[in-house]
Write a protein that holds these residues in place. Structure first.
Motif, short mmCIF file in Angstrom:
data_model
loop_
_atom_site.label_atom_id
_atom_site.label_comp_id
_atom_site.label_asym_id
_atom_site.label_seq_id
_atom_site.Cartn_x
_atom_site.Cartn_y
_atom_site.Cartn_z
N ALA A 1 38.91 41.14 50.43
CA ALA A 1 40.11 40.51 49.87
C ALA A 1 40.24 40.79 48.38
CB ALA A 1 40.07 39.00 50.12
N SER A 2 39.11 40.89 47.69
CA SER A 2 39.14 41.09 46.24
C SER A 2 39.50 42.52 45.83
CB SER A 2 37.78 40.71 45.62
OG SER A 2 36.79 41.68 45.90
N VAL A 3 39.41 43.47 46.77
CA VAL A 3 39.69 44.87 46.41
C VAL A 3 40.85 45.46 47.23
CG1 VAL A 3 37.37 45.35 45.57
CG2 VAL A 3 37.89 45.73 47.99
N LEU A 4 41.56 44.64 47.98
CA LEU A 4 42.68 45.15 48.76
C LEU A 4 43.80 45.66 47.87
CD1 LEU A 4 43.17 42.74 51.82
CD2 LEU A 4 42.75 45.20 51.87
N HIS A 5 44.52 46.65 48.36
CA HIS A 5 45.60 47.27 47.60
C HIS A 5 46.91 46.51 47.74
CE1 HIS A 5 45.80 48.61 51.70
NE2 HIS A 5 46.97 49.18 51.53
N ILE B 1 50.51 62.36 40.66
CA ILE B 1 49.14 62.86 40.78
C ILE B 1 48.33 61.87 41.60
CG2 ILE B 1 47.07 63.50 39.51
CD1 ILE B 1 48.93 64.05 37.10
N LEU B 2 47.56 62.38 42.55
CA LEU B 2 46.72 61.54 43.38
C LEU B 2 45.51 61.06 42.58
CD1 LEU B 2 45.75 62.08 47.06
CD2 LEU B 2 43.97 61.62 45.39
N HIS B 3 45.19 59.78 42.72
CA HIS B 3 44.00 59.19 42.11
C HIS B 3 43.26 58.39 43.16
CE1 HIS B 3 45.35 60.04 37.97
NE2 HIS B 3 46.54 59.67 38.38
N PRO B 4 41.96 58.32 43.08
CA PRO B 4 41.24 57.35 43.92
C PRO B 4 41.46 55.96 43.35
CG PRO B 4 39.71 58.45 42.44
CD PRO B 4 41.05 59.09 42.22
N ARG B 5 41.53 54.96 44.20
CA ARG B 5 41.54 53.58 43.70
C ARG B 5 40.11 53.21 43.32
NH1 ARG B 5 42.30 49.35 46.71
NH2 ARG B 5 42.91 48.02 44.98
N ARG B 6 39.90 52.94 42.07
CA ARG B 6 38.54 52.71 41.60
C ARG B 6 38.00 51.35 42.05
NH1 ARG B 6 41.64 52.76 36.83
NH2 ARG B 6 42.20 50.67 36.14
N GLU B 7 38.88 50.38 42.36
CA GLU B 7 38.42 49.02 42.65
C GLU B 7 37.47 48.95 43.84
OE1 GLU B 7 42.20 48.82 40.33
OE2 GLU B 7 41.59 49.84 42.18
N HIS C 1 33.92 47.53 42.77
CA HIS C 1 33.72 46.11 43.08
C HIS C 1 33.57 45.83 44.57
CE1 HIS C 1 34.62 44.69 38.97
NE2 HIS C 1 35.48 45.68 38.93
N GLY C 2 33.61 46.86 45.41
CA GLY C 2 33.62 46.64 46.85
C GLY C 2 32.40 47.11 47.60
N LEU C 3 31.34 47.53 46.91
CA LEU C 3 30.14 48.02 47.59
C LEU C 3 29.12 46.89 47.69
CD1 LEU C 3 29.76 51.53 45.91
CD2 LEU C 3 30.99 50.92 48.01
N LEU C 4 28.62 46.65 48.91
CA LEU C 4 27.70 45.55 49.17
C LEU C 4 26.33 46.09 49.59
CD1 LEU C 4 30.05 43.18 51.18
CD2 LEU C 4 29.29 42.88 48.82
#
Length: 564
Positions: free
Chosen positions: A85-89, A19-25, A29-32
């Motif tokens: 870098a903190s939210v890379l997959h 099942i496809l999911h969005p990566r929540r990170e 945590h990645g919006l500036l």
């Protein structure tokens, strides 16, 4: 130019359980809050950056290039790279592995950077309303109050009042919102990742296998909800590629059609779950996570199938969670009040939201911590990075490798050096990559007051206001926080003291306090008092200490610890 061919007919079909999911990170945590990076038309804004590197042998972007391309400051450009870098997959990406002094020389992969910058236009989901509780909702959202001042946003107190499972978006609600966003922007995202080739119309753009894998920054496939299926294995396009030969590029239109169908199926699947929950028996917890922990009374510690642990609703209690429950997890501490919470283990991400009058100890957080809508909390954390948003009268004891980020409507915040330890702390920090030699606790970086990612309209002229930063805790008020050793002998570790060196002012204050304490003890021992007077003095000290325990609320912690 690359030539596109039809995908191989021998390629296997996608796993029906995937099942496809969005990566929540990236969304959490990645919006500036950097206005120049929030684009009205992301494709138009990002295409020049893509074209600049089209003929380059390197696809990595340093902070100087980023600052020049978007006319932002060097500090903000470096913040973009650190946040990315903190939210890379991909844990193998050089940016993730880079030491702080290597980040600029390593740079970010262009494709990851484009996706990161694209989603800066994402609007977060607002609290939902219920017609049966319209009066309560109207009381706190989104109207202003004296506590809010002139901002149309929730204050921490208001947030606490409406922060429960009836009003706050569940993990499933947020996932639907993120899936809908990806569905709407899918064509644009693929066009930015695709490469031109010979052909006409829809066949003129192709995606290589490498380019396709970068979509893993935004989406992932899980079998019955669990992570772990590589993107190329979940798709029919590249599954049978010869590992010794470059995979043949695939028309972007084919990938678009397949992902569009996958997104629609994922939305249908999760919408059915939400509908079943809302139409099913009334429950205080989300059914998109499994209640597998046995928890006392009102405490909820809820590990989800996708590595997310909720700790919520703790009130007037002490609560402990140890490393065996946390490895590889992300933790959310929500709506906890007048309590002491110990989360002593290695984590990837941590979020503290809607808490008040609480002390929270976070063990070792390898990626990022976000603290928002909190009042009068003390948070002790060892982490690579932290973002603090919309908090009031809070103190943060930090062991942090990057500059603490202050955003939103903050008031009367204080920062101080890290002030505790437990036996396994250094092992947990080494496991998640936190460096004890770097502590930037005293270098907070303030961005904007207004969050441009929410869906509220804000008063004119407020958008450019800078967020209030934090002051340094007075060294004379700095004390060590003692973590009880409940499991002595069961969980051995090598940490015997605070692993972060204390600044001179705080170390001197600490030594001075210890010296004063020793002098008082010596004076009491040598005081020429008769035995009955010594007993009276001892009783008086006990009475004052007991009064302090009750007045400060720490008596509750003693009762809780006694029951461990």
């Amino acid at each position: 130019m690359t030539d596109a061919v039809e995908p191989s007919t021998s390629a296997r079909e996608p796993n029906p359980n995937a099942i496809l999911h969005p990566r929540r990170e990236p969304f959490e945590h990645g919006l500036l809050q950097i206005p120049k990076l929030i684009f009205t038309d992301p494709v138009q804004a990002l295409t020049p950056l893509k074209l600049k590197f089209a003929s380059s042998t390197s696809l990595r972007v340093d902070s100087a290039t980023l600052a020049e391309a978007f006319q932002i400051s060097p500090d903000h450009a470096r913040l973009v790279l650190d946040t990315l870098a903190s939210v890379l997959h991909s844990e193998s990406d050089p940016l993730v592995k880079a030491r702080p002094d290597e980040v600029d020389s390593v740079g970010a992969d262009l494709r990851d950077l484009i996706l990161f910058l694209y989603i800066q236009s994402y609007k977060k989901l607002l609290p939902r309303s219920h017609s049966s509780a319209s009066a309560a909702v109207a009381d706190v959202w989104p109207s202003t109050s004296a506590f809010d001042g002139f901002l149309s946003a929730l204050s921490p107190l208001q947030f606490v009042r409406c922060n429960n499972r009836r009003f706050m978006p569940s993990q499933a609600d947020e996932e639907v919102h993120q899936l809908s966003y990806l569905q709407k922007h899918l064509a644009n995202i693929l066009s930015l990742l695709a490469e031109p080739t010979e052909g006409e119309g829809d066949e003129s753009l192709v995606l290589t296998m490498e380019g396709f894998e970068h979509l893993g920054f935004l989406i992932q496939f899980g079998e019955r909800g669990y992570e772990g299926i590589p993107l190329s294995q979940a798709a029919p396009f590249f599954a049978n590629s010869d590992p010794d030969m470059p995979a043949v590029p695939v028309p972007a239109s084919h990938i678009h059609d397949w992902l569009k169908q996958s997104l629609a199926s994922a939305l249908e699947h999760i919408t059915e779950r939400i509908s079943a929950k809302e139409n099913g028996p009334s429950s205080g917890s989300d059914q998109d996570v499994a209640m597998t922990d046995a928890c006392p009374s009102s405490i909820k510690a809820t590990p989800s199938a996708r590595g997310l642990c909720f700790i919520e609703g703790i009130s007037k209690s002490s609560y402990v969670k140890q490393a065996p429950d946390l490895r590889g997890s992300s933790v959310k501490v929500i709506n906890c009040h007048d309590s002491v919470i110990y989360i002593l283990g290695p984590m990837r991400y941590a979020t503290v939201c809607g808490c008040s009058d609480t002390t929270i100890v976070l063990g070792a957080v390898g990626k990022a911590v976000r603290v928002e809508h909190c009042e009068r909390v003390h948070v002790i954390m060892a982490t690579k990075r932290v973002c603090i948003a919309n908090c009031r009268e809070c103190v943060f004891f930090l062991g942090v490798n990057q500059r603490p980020l202050m955003v939103g409507d903050n008031h009367k915040l204080q920062v101080a050096p890290y002030n505790t330890f437990y036996a396994q702390l250094e092992e947990h920090m080494a496991e998640v990559g936190i460096e004890t030699s770097i502590n930037r606790w005293d270098e907070p970086l303030a961005l904007g007051v207004v969050d441009p990612h929410d869906s509220l309209s804000h008063p004119a002229g407020v958008s450019d206001a800078q967020a209030e930063s934090a002051t340094h805790l007075d060294p004379d008020q700095f004390t060590n926080f003692l973590i009880p050793n409940w499991f002595e002998g069961e969980l051995p570790g090598s940490t015997k003291d605070n692993p972060f060196p204390l600044p001179d002012l705080y170390s001197a204050s600490q030594q001075r306090n210890l010296k004063n304490l020793d002098e008082i003890k010596q004076m009491l021992r040598e005081a020429p008092l008769e035995e009955n007077r010594k007993r009276e003095l001892s009783c008086a000290l006990h009475v004052y200490f007991k009064d302090w325990l009750y007045a400060s609320g720490n008596i509750r912690q003693l009762y809780c610890l006694q029951g461990e």
